[in-house]
Design a protein around this motif. Structure first.
Motif, short mmCIF file in Angstrom:
data_model
loop_
_atom_site.label_atom_id
_atom_site.label_comp_id
_atom_site.label_asym_id
_atom_site.label_seq_id
_atom_site.Cartn_x
_atom_site.Cartn_y
_atom_site.Cartn_z
N ASP A 2 0.82 -1.00 0.07
CA ASP A 2 -0.12 0.19 -0.15
C ASP A 2 0.87 1.41 -0.04
O ASP A 2 1.94 1.44 0.68
CB ASP A 2 -0.76 0.00 1.21
CG ASP A 2 -2.00 1.18 1.24
OD1 ASP A 2 -2.35 1.61 0.02
OD2 ASP A 2 -2.50 1.33 2.27
N ALA A 3 0.43 2.31 -0.73
CA ALA A 3 1.11 3.46 -0.81
C ALA A 3 1.18 4.15 0.50
O ALA A 3 2.43 4.62 0.87
CB ALA A 3 0.71 4.71 -1.75
N ALA A 18 12.18 5.18 -0.34
CA ALA A 18 10.73 5.02 0.09
C ALA A 18 9.59 6.02 -0.46
O ALA A 18 8.98 5.78 -1.03
CB ALA A 18 10.82 5.22 1.47
N TYR A 19 10.29 7.47 -0.87
CA TYR A 19 9.44 8.28 -1.28
C TYR A 19 9.26 8.01 -2.87
O TYR A 19 8.23 8.01 -3.38
CB TYR A 19 9.98 9.65 -1.28
CG TYR A 19 9.25 10.88 -1.97
CD1 TYR A 19 8.16 11.28 -1.43
CD2 TYR A 19 9.72 11.47 -3.01
CE1 TYR A 19 7.03 12.29 -1.71
CE2 TYR A 19 8.54 12.37 -3.85
CZ TYR A 19 7.47 12.87 -3.04
OH TYR A 19 6.70 13.69 -3.54
N LEU A 20 10.22 7.46 -3.52
CA LEU A 20 9.84 6.96 -5.04
C LEU A 20 9.00 5.78 -5.05
O LEU A 20 8.28 5.83 -5.87
CB LEU A 20 11.14 6.72 -5.49
CG LEU A 20 12.23 7.96 -5.87
CD1 LEU A 20 13.63 7.33 -6.33
CD2 LEU A 20 11.73 8.80 -6.80
N ALA A 25 3.42 3.64 -5.94
CA ALA A 25 2.36 2.70 -5.58
C ALA A 25 1.06 3.99 -5.92
O ALA A 25 0.08 3.22 -6.18
CB ALA A 25 2.63 2.56 -4.20
N LEU A 26 1.26 5.16 -5.61
CA LEU A 26 0.22 5.88 -5.82
C LEU A 26 -0.24 5.89 -7.45
O LEU A 26 -1.50 5.57 -7.81
CB LEU A 26 0.42 7.35 -5.85
CG LEU A 26 0.39 7.74 -4.21
CD1 LEU A 26 0.71 9.35 -3.98
CD2 LEU A 26 -0.91 7.46 -3.78
N LYS A 27 0.52 5.83 -8.30
CA LYS A 27 0.27 5.69 -9.74
C LYS A 27 -0.14 4.20 -10.18
O LYS A 27 -1.26 4.20 -10.74
CB LYS A 27 1.73 5.83 -10.59
CG LYS A 27 2.13 7.38 -10.62
CD LYS A 27 3.33 7.57 -11.34
CE LYS A 27 3.85 8.92 -11.33
NZ LYS A 27 5.06 9.15 -11.91
N ASP A 32 -5.17 1.09 -11.75
CA ASP A 32 -5.89 -0.36 -11.48
C ASP A 32 -7.12 0.04 -11.44
O ASP A 32 -7.96 -1.05 -11.45
CB ASP A 32 -5.33 -0.92 -10.10
CG ASP A 32 -4.07 -1.52 -10.26
OD1 ASP A 32 -3.50 -1.59 -11.41
OD2 ASP A 32 -3.48 -1.84 -9.30
N VAL A 33 -7.60 1.25 -11.22
CA VAL A 33 -9.06 1.41 -11.33
C VAL A 33 -9.48 1.41 -12.92
O VAL A 33 -9.10 2.04 -13.69
CB VAL A 33 -9.22 2.99 -10.77
CG1 VAL A 33 -10.81 3.32 -11.01
CG2 VAL A 33 -8.90 3.04 -9.52
#
Length: 46
Positions: A2-3, A18-20, A25-27, A32-33
């Motif tokens: 999870d992001a 971790a930021y990358l 993960a956000l993208k 996936d929607v």
């Protein structure tokens, strides 16, 4: 993962990796929607 998990790791450690991973993960969550708002009632894609 999870992001939110990656964000918490970034906040705790300040690791740029971790930021990358958080951005990745956000993208991924967004891609996936499935958005079928442009499909016609007969199922033809416009």
């Amino acid at each position: 993962m999870d992001a939110k998990v990656f964000w918490n790791v970034f906040v705790d450690t300040g690791a740029p990796e971790a930021y990358l991973l958080y951005n990745w993960a956000l993208k991924k969550e967004g891609s996936d929607v499935l958005d079928d708002t442009w499909v016609s009632p007969l199922g033809y894609r416009i």
